[in-house]
Write a protein that holds these residues in place. Sequence first.
Motif, PDB file in Angstrom:
ATOM      1  N   PHE A  50     -18.878  89.162  37.251  1.00 29.46           N
ATOM      2  CA  PHE A  50     -18.819  88.087  36.258  1.00 29.46           C
ATOM      3  C   PHE A  50     -17.335  87.833  35.986  1.00 29.46           C
ATOM      4  O   PHE A  50     -16.607  88.761  35.640  1.00 29.46           O
ATOM      5  CB  PHE A  50     -19.498  88.490  34.949  1.00 29.46           C
ATOM      6  CG  PHE A  50     -20.996  88.428  34.954  1.00 29.46           C
ATOM      7  CD1 PHE A  50     -21.669  87.524  34.135  1.00 29.46           C
ATOM      8  CD2 PHE A  50     -21.751  89.264  35.766  1.00 29.46           C
ATOM      9  CE1 PHE A  50     -23.049  87.465  34.115  1.00 29.46           C
ATOM     10  CE2 PHE A  50     -23.128  89.214  35.759  1.00 29.46           C
ATOM     11  CZ  PHE A  50     -23.785  88.311  34.934  1.00 29.46           C
ATOM     12  N   LYS A 109     -21.651  80.964  28.381  1.00 33.24           N
ATOM     13  CA  LYS A 109     -22.952  80.295  28.353  1.00 33.24           C
ATOM     14  C   LYS A 109     -23.165  79.774  26.936  1.00 33.24           C
ATOM     15  O   LYS A 109     -23.164  80.550  25.971  1.00 33.24           O
ATOM     16  CB  LYS A 109     -24.093  81.238  28.746  1.00 33.24           C
ATOM     17  CG  LYS A 109     -25.457  80.560  28.768  1.00 33.24           C
ATOM     18  CD  LYS A 109     -25.510  79.453  29.803  1.00 33.24           C
ATOM     19  CE  LYS A 109     -26.807  78.673  29.724  1.00 33.24           C
ATOM     20  NZ  LYS A 109     -26.831  77.551  30.680  1.00 33.24           N
ATOM     21  N   LEU A 167     -22.713  83.669  25.520  1.00 35.78           N
ATOM     22  CA  LEU A 167     -21.740  84.537  26.188  1.00 35.78           C
ATOM     23  C   LEU A 167     -20.378  83.869  26.122  1.00 35.78           C
ATOM     24  O   LEU A 167     -20.257  82.649  26.278  1.00 35.78           O
ATOM     25  CB  LEU A 167     -22.111  84.772  27.659  1.00 35.78           C
ATOM     26  CG  LEU A 167     -23.386  85.552  27.965  1.00 35.78           C
ATOM     27  CD1 LEU A 167     -23.604  85.621  29.479  1.00 35.78           C
ATOM     28  CD2 LEU A 167     -23.352  86.954  27.374  1.00 35.78           C
ATOM     29  N   VAL A 214     -16.859  86.575  29.468  1.00 35.36           N
ATOM     30  CA  VAL A 214     -17.402  87.819  30.003  1.00 35.36           C
ATOM     31  C   VAL A 214     -16.802  88.104  31.374  1.00 35.36           C
ATOM     32  O   VAL A 214     -16.948  87.316  32.318  1.00 35.36           O
ATOM     33  CB  VAL A 214     -18.945  87.758  30.097  1.00 35.36           C
ATOM     34  CG1 VAL A 214     -19.482  88.955  30.878  1.00 35.36           C
ATOM     35  CG2 VAL A 214     -19.541  87.727  28.698  1.00 35.36           C
ATOM     36  N   ILE A 246     -26.410  98.191  29.481  1.00 36.01           N
ATOM     37  CA  ILE A 246     -25.832  97.135  28.658  1.00 36.01           C
ATOM     38  C   ILE A 246     -26.426  97.278  27.267  1.00 36.01           C
ATOM     39  O   ILE A 246     -27.638  97.143  27.078  1.00 36.01           O
ATOM     40  CB  ILE A 246     -26.111  95.740  29.232  1.00 36.01           C
ATOM     41  CG1 ILE A 246     -25.510  95.615  30.634  1.00 36.01           C
ATOM     42  CG2 ILE A 246     -25.537  94.663  28.314  1.00 36.01           C
ATOM     43  CD1 ILE A 246     -25.733  94.261  31.282  1.00 36.01           C
ATOM     44  N   LYS A 282     -27.520  90.169  25.908  1.00 34.26           N
ATOM     45  CA  LYS A 282     -27.955  91.011  27.029  1.00 34.26           C
ATOM     46  C   LYS A 282     -28.897  90.249  27.969  1.00 34.26           C
ATOM     47  O   LYS A 282     -28.716  90.248  29.183  1.00 34.26           O
ATOM     48  CB  LYS A 282     -28.659  92.279  26.513  1.00 34.26           C
ATOM     49  CG  LYS A 282     -27.816  93.127  25.579  1.00 34.26           C
ATOM     50  CD  LYS A 282     -28.491  94.443  25.235  1.00 34.26           C
ATOM     51  CE  LYS A 282     -29.818  94.312  24.527  1.00 34.26           C
ATOM     52  NZ  LYS A 282     -29.689  93.634  23.190  1.00 34.26           N
ATOM     53  N   THR A 285     -29.270  87.084  28.336  1.00 30.37           N
ATOM     54  CA  THR A 285     -28.593  85.965  28.995  1.00 30.37           C
ATOM     55  C   THR A 285     -27.900  86.435  30.267  1.00 30.37           C
ATOM     56  O   THR A 285     -27.933  85.741  31.299  1.00 30.37           O
ATOM     57  CB  THR A 285     -27.573  85.318  28.036  1.00 30.37           C
ATOM     58  OG1 THR A 285     -28.256  84.877  26.857  1.00 30.37           O
ATOM     59  CG2 THR A 285     -26.887  84.135  28.688  1.00 30.37           C
ATOM     60  N   ILE A 286     -27.305  87.607  30.230  1.00 36.29           N
ATOM     61  CA  ILE A 286     -26.686  88.172  31.432  1.00 36.29           C
ATOM     62  C   ILE A 286     -27.747  88.348  32.524  1.00 36.29           C
ATOM     63  O   ILE A 286     -27.505  88.016  33.701  1.00 36.29           O
ATOM     64  CB  ILE A 286     -25.996  89.509  31.103  1.00 36.29           C
ATOM     65  CG1 ILE A 286     -24.713  89.243  30.314  1.00 36.29           C
ATOM     66  CG2 ILE A 286     -25.679  90.294  32.377  1.00 36.29           C
ATOM     67  CD1 ILE A 286     -23.995  90.489  29.846  1.00 36.29           C
ATOM     68  N   VAL A 297     -20.539  83.802  38.573  1.00 32.79           N
ATOM     69  CA  VAL A 297     -21.408  84.975  38.677  1.00 32.79           C
ATOM     70  C   VAL A 297     -21.701  85.196  40.155  1.00 32.79           C
ATOM     71  O   VAL A 297     -22.291  84.335  40.818  1.00 32.79           O
ATOM     72  CB  VAL A 297     -22.727  84.786  37.905  1.00 32.79           C
ATOM     73  CG1 VAL A 297     -23.602  86.033  38.055  1.00 32.79           C
ATOM     74  CG2 VAL A 297     -22.457  84.498  36.432  1.00 32.79           C
ATOM     75  N   ILE A 344     -22.087  94.823  24.274  1.00 35.28           N
ATOM     76  CA  ILE A 344     -21.890  93.396  24.034  1.00 35.28           C
ATOM     77  C   ILE A 344     -22.297  93.078  22.601  1.00 35.28           C
ATOM     78  O   ILE A 344     -23.289  93.602  22.095  1.00 35.28           O
ATOM     79  CB  ILE A 344     -22.673  92.561  25.071  1.00 35.28           C
ATOM     80  CG1 ILE A 344     -22.372  91.072  24.926  1.00 35.28           C
ATOM     81  CG2 ILE A 344     -24.154  92.828  25.008  1.00 35.28           C
ATOM     82  CD1 ILE A 344     -22.845  90.241  26.100  1.00 35.28           C
TER      83      ILE A 344
END
Length: 226
Positions: free
Chosen positions: A4, A9, A18, A21, A33, A41, A43-44, A59, A210
């Motif tokens: 990343f 986001k 986000l 990141v 995470i 979390k 969203t990742i 990404v 996060i």
Amino acid sequence: MILFKNVWKIYPPNCVALREVDLKIQDKEFLSIAGPSGAGKSTIMRLLIGEEKPDRGVVMLSGINIAKLKQHDLPYLRRRIGMIFQDFKLLPDKTAFENVAFAMEVAGYGHKEVDRDVPQVLGLVGLADKHEAFPRQLSGGEKQRVAIARALIHRPELLIADEPTGNLDLLHTWDIVRLLLKINEMGTTVILATHDREIINTLQKRVVTIDKGKIVRDEEKGRYVL
């Protein structure tokens, strides 16, 4: 394996999920995470499987820029990634065997391959004797094991577990955690997203924390600290 780079986001009208990141995950790594609900979390996870695209940044998975994949290429990407969810997402009218087999059938595998591979993966997760059981006949921990078997059936290089123990009692929670560690030891990269402090503190693996969409801590053998 995963990169990343300056990923943002933002959901309308102005919800920043986000921000800035930067994250590198090595092949065969076990990464937790951590963070409270709503921290970013999930969203990742959605960015990794191509369900969402970043508004800014890149990404990458094994050299592939996920955001640039065409819609028809996403199923091939997702066969390289196993997903485990908090709510299992099993088909209630199918047995454990049929739930795992269904993931192979939709990918075009034949009966011979299904009959060979499904018993093997059910055995791996400790459910060799439960192949004819329906979800309603299984405990929460057994349902999650079926879900893990389904996620493993394509032999993914990456396994993502999004709050996989959130609906489980303490005993079944640690059964699932031990199984994830076993899968990692067999060579699969594992990303565990959780807000369970005890799991993270006991694992003594790398922890990325996060909060409010931003990585605030990245530690080897880390602990849950917010």
